[in-house]
Design an enzyme around this catalytic site. Structure first.
Site, PDB file in Angstrom:
ATOM      1  N   ALA A 164       0.865  -1.175   0.000  1.00  0.00           N
ATOM      2  CA  ALA A 164       0.000   0.000   0.000  1.00  0.00           C
ATOM      3  C   ALA A 164       0.904   1.229   0.000  1.00  0.00           C
ATOM      4  O   ALA A 164       2.084   1.138   0.326  1.00  0.00           O
ATOM      5  CB  ALA A 164      -0.860  -0.018   1.255  1.00  0.00           C
ATOM      6  N   GLY A 188       0.360  -5.180   0.698  1.00  0.00           N
ATOM      7  CA  GLY A 188      -0.782  -5.122  -0.205  1.00  0.00           C
ATOM      8  C   GLY A 188      -0.440  -5.694  -1.575  1.00  0.00           C
ATOM      9  O   GLY A 188      -1.313  -6.227  -2.279  1.00  0.00           O
ATOM     10  N   GLU A 238      -0.826  -9.252  -1.308  1.00  0.00           N
ATOM     11  CA  GLU A 238      -2.264  -9.544  -1.209  1.00  0.00           C
ATOM     12  C   GLU A 238      -2.942  -9.487  -2.578  1.00  0.00           C
ATOM     13  O   GLU A 238      -3.856 -10.261  -2.857  1.00  0.00           O
ATOM     14  CB  GLU A 238      -2.927  -8.581  -0.218  1.00  0.00           C
ATOM     15  CG  GLU A 238      -2.492  -8.870   1.219  1.00  0.00           C
ATOM     16  CD  GLU A 238      -3.021  -7.864   2.218  1.00  0.00           C
ATOM     17  OE1 GLU A 238      -2.707  -6.668   2.050  1.00  0.00           O
ATOM     18  OE2 GLU A 238      -3.750  -8.258   3.140  1.00  0.00           O
ATOM     19  N   GLU A 281       3.841  -5.846   6.874  1.00  0.00           N
ATOM     20  CA  GLU A 281       3.000  -4.875   7.597  1.00  0.00           C
ATOM     21  C   GLU A 281       3.329  -4.826   9.084  1.00  0.00           C
ATOM     22  O   GLU A 281       3.311  -3.766   9.710  1.00  0.00           O
ATOM     23  CB  GLU A 281       1.518  -5.242   7.441  1.00  0.00           C
ATOM     24  CG  GLU A 281       0.939  -4.988   6.073  1.00  0.00           C
ATOM     25  CD  GLU A 281       1.096  -6.176   5.138  1.00  0.00           C
ATOM     26  OE1 GLU A 281       1.956  -7.043   5.400  1.00  0.00           O
ATOM     27  OE2 GLU A 281       0.370  -6.230   4.135  1.00  0.00           O
TER      28      GLU A 281
END
Ligand code: TC6
Length: 674
Positions: free
Chosen positions: A62, A101, A104, A124
């Protein structure tokens, strides 16, 4: 150019992201991925989809700069769910690092093709959060609960090869033809149904796996909120419907991201990167070429320093005064490498390769061929000046002359040469082959290109470098001094070594001031006259209580170096309390915090005031990477912001400290350091 583009390759729609430097999944990228999937869905001639990235890496996560700001839809969970819900197979083509992310997104795809050099991971936790786009749900289903626990709570990425073994990666591609290989793979699976949908798979866990994992990692996770939260999310949801788990994940994500620990850890992420920038030195300044490094002294420090360069493939000439010292030093280096190899972290070939780059010698003149020479002898100004005088005569023109001093005046050392512009401090922390911090001490005359070269070299040897100005103890050790002075005073006033250390350990430090003294050696800097006893430390030294190495210091130690409180030390302390007539009082844990940690903040503020550090965040980086300050508290200056500068100033004044003007001003104005 837009952040995401699409292109047809026969029946395959290739969605390409291009968002330098690391393809972070900011709003534009997310919106582009959403549009790409919609395009594939709406076009009946598209049979399958490949998601890939331009530049050096697949999505590295992210966009951290968006954290704390209002979310712009589509959020990442929406995008990942949409990819997974696509009725046509979606293939992730992974190179570089698929992190957070980014990983993911890959987990949301139906298949993953990766080059062998790729790395995949969920870092994270290192930012104090948890995977918030389905990672805690999809990874246990795809690779098993144990792999998911390991990856999500520790944050270290795994290689694509390892990922293939875990069933995360479906196919390893050729290093040079990832996109073509992914398209070929897409063509192969285009008509295969049902699609492998990770969120619909089932995860199983052996009984007791969660508690065993907690127990095995209790030490590592001490003080951190995120790892336990991650374990709880996986534990409570791995066998529940995906949607239920995803909701639980979201709640925990929101809880953690709003918390102080995550703010602290994100602060350190950016602080570490900012630290490499020097305000008045342009990034593109021409750097000097460092082909060979010279190290003077093969003791613990010199050996450790050399290993950094050898491991990075840079040849080292190491100089000692006697053959015996040289042999001992190189022997220790080899042993350290061999121990690392035994743990499986390097191969025996790598040991030989590193040691093969080492030239041990007694000939000081051999340093003449080095581009950087680091002096690592004991702390004595006259000795250092003599060495730099000699280096001045024999070092080649343009060579950088560095001292590893941890306290001494770099300007005075530089003045013993005719080339002070080439002189700089490179203060490594012990053990130098392990500790990540490097304080780069900038003398008044140090040339800008010398600084830039050393900062770049630091990155190459995987250190985090921070620039410090010349002052006694630079940033780190200078801040250590008021802590030690106050800890000693507290002992005299009624506290015990264990109480003071306990407060520091509970705060999150690896050890307290007295445990640290015992580890480093209580006798460091002692005058060595057993008849001259002026304080508790002299008394300990006179009895050869020199710390762990003697089995006795502020604590008693057993053969395994386990400490226990020492009745003898308490007798000595009591003697000195009586002798000095120090008034006694009940010392509270809060008083220990106020008198040992707040003065460090005060010293940090003075360092900033005097311009000896470029920015408050640099001080935080020094304490995190050099002294084990708990990263979830963000370093002393960030921590001070979270406590509030006003209460800190009030407490310092109450205890009679002289408060730095900068700290006072900031407190009055309601400002923060970071
Ligand atoms: C997540 O994904 C959560 C998801 C839940 C969603 C609901 N964002 O490190 P470098 C910048 S959490 C924004 O020097 P390298 C960095 O600041 C995220 N910016 O390069 C620097 O900027 P500068 C999980 C980022 O080659 C520049 O890029 N992901 C981000 O040594 C270059 O960085 C991570 O935690 C980002 N995510 O290493 C991965 N990442 O030039 C974090 C980097 O202005 N990133 N920047 O100073 C890394 O570990 C490394 O950057 C790397 C590349 C290994 C990707």
């Amino acid at each position: 150019m837009s952040a995401v583009t699409t292109e047809r390759k026969g029946d395959i729609l290739v969605i390409t992201a291009n968002n330098p430097p690391v393809n972070a999944l900011g709003f534009d990228v997310r919106a582009g991925l959403e549009a790409g999937i919609k395009e594939a869905q709406g076009d009946s001639t598209v049979k399958a989809v490949v998601i890939r990235c331009d530049g050096r890496t697949f999505f590295a996560g992210a966009d951290i700069t968006e954290f704390g700001k209002p979310l712009q839809e589509p959020g990442l969970p929406t995008v990942v769910n949409m990819i997974e819900a696509c009725e046509k197979p979606v293939i992730a083509a992974v190179h570089g690092t698929a992190l957070g992310g980014g990983f993911e997104v890959a987990l949301g795809c139906h298949y993953r093709v990766a080059v062998p050099s790729a790395k995949l991971g969920l870092p994270e936790v290192k930012l104090g959060i948890l995977p918030g786009a389905g990672g805690t749900q999809r990874l246990p289903r795809l690779a098993g609960v144990e792999v998911a626990l390991e990856m999500a709570t520790k944050g270290s990425p795994i290689s694509a090869k390892q990922a293939k073994e875990y069933g995360i990666v479906d196919k390893l591609a050729d290093e040079d033809s990832l996109t073509d290989d992914a398209i070929a793979f897409a063509n192969d699976v285009a008509d295969k149904r049902p699609l492998p949908v990770t969120s619909q798979m089932t995860a199983n866990a052996e009984a007791g796996v969660f508690d065993a994992f907690r127990k095995a990692n209790a030490r590592k996770f001490r003080g951190f909120e995120a790892p336990e939260e991650i374990i709880q999310v996986i534990e409570s949801t791995y066998d529940k419907p995906f949607q239920e788990g995803a909701e639980r994940e979201r709640q925990s994500f929101m809880k953690l991201i709003m918390g102080t620990q995550s703010a602290a850890q994100r602060h350190i992420f950016f602080a570490e990167r900012k630290a490499s920038k020097i305000d008045d030195v342009p990034d593109d300044i021409q750097k000097r070429d460092i082909k060979r490094v010279g190290v003077i002294g093969a003791g613990t420090m010199g050996g450790g320093i050399s290993m950094n360069f050898l491991s990075a493939g840079i040849p080292v000439t190491i100089v000692e005064m006697s053959q015996e010292a040289l042999d001992r030093g190189t022997g220790v280096m080899r042993k350290n490498y061999e121990n690392t190899a035994k743990k499986g972290r390097i191969t025996s070939d790598q040991v030989e390769k590193a040691m093969g780059l080492l030239t041990p010698t007694l000939d000081f003149d051999a340093l003449g061929e080095c581009d950087l020479i680091i002096e690592a002898v004991y702390e004595n100004m006259d000795v250092k000046k003599e060495i730099f005088g000699r280096l001045d005569k024999l070092a080649k023109s343009g060579a950088i002359l560095a001292s590893n001093t941890s306290y001494l005046d770099i300007n005075e050392i530089a003045a013993s040469t005719s080339r002070p512009g080439d002189v700089v401090g490179m203060h490594f922390f012990s053990p130098a082959n392990v500790m990540k911090l490097l304080e780069v001490v900038r003398g008044d005359k140090t040339d800008k290109d010398v600084l830039a070269t050393v900062m770049a070299l630091a990155k190459k040897i995987r250190k985090v470098a921070v620039v410090a100005g010349v002052c006694h103890g630079f940033i780190g050790n200078r801040m250590l001094m008021p802590r030690q002075v106050e800890a000693n005073k507290l002992l005299m006033e009624g506290a015990t070594p264990s109480q003071i250390d306990k407060v520091h350990v509970e705060f999150g430090m690896p050890m307290g001031p007295f445990q640290m003294a015992d580890l480093a050696g209580v006798d460091i800097g002692w005058h060595r006259d057993p008849n001259r006893i002026e304080d508790v430390r002299d008394a300990l030294c006179a009895e050869e209580r020199w710390g762990q190495k003697k089995g006795a210091g502020f604590y008693d130690y057993d053969e395994k170096r386990n400490p226990s409180p020492s009745p003898r030390v308490m007798e000595i302390i009591d003697e000195w309390r009586a002798k000095t007539g120090t008034p006694q009082h009940e010392v509270s844990d809060q008083e220990i915090v106020e008198r040992t940690l707040y003065p460090m903040v005060n010293e940090g503020a003075l360092i900033l005031e005097e311009g000896k550090a470029q920015r408050a965040s640099d001080i935080d980086v020094v304490w995190i990477y050099g002294y084990g300050w708990p990263v979830y508290r963000g370093g002393p200056m960030f921590w001070a912001d979270t406590v509030g500068l006003k209460p800190i100033v009030d407490a310092l004044e109450k205890h009679g400290f002289t408060v730095s003007k900068l700290l006072k001003d900031k407190a009055e104005k309601g400002e923060k350091f970071n």
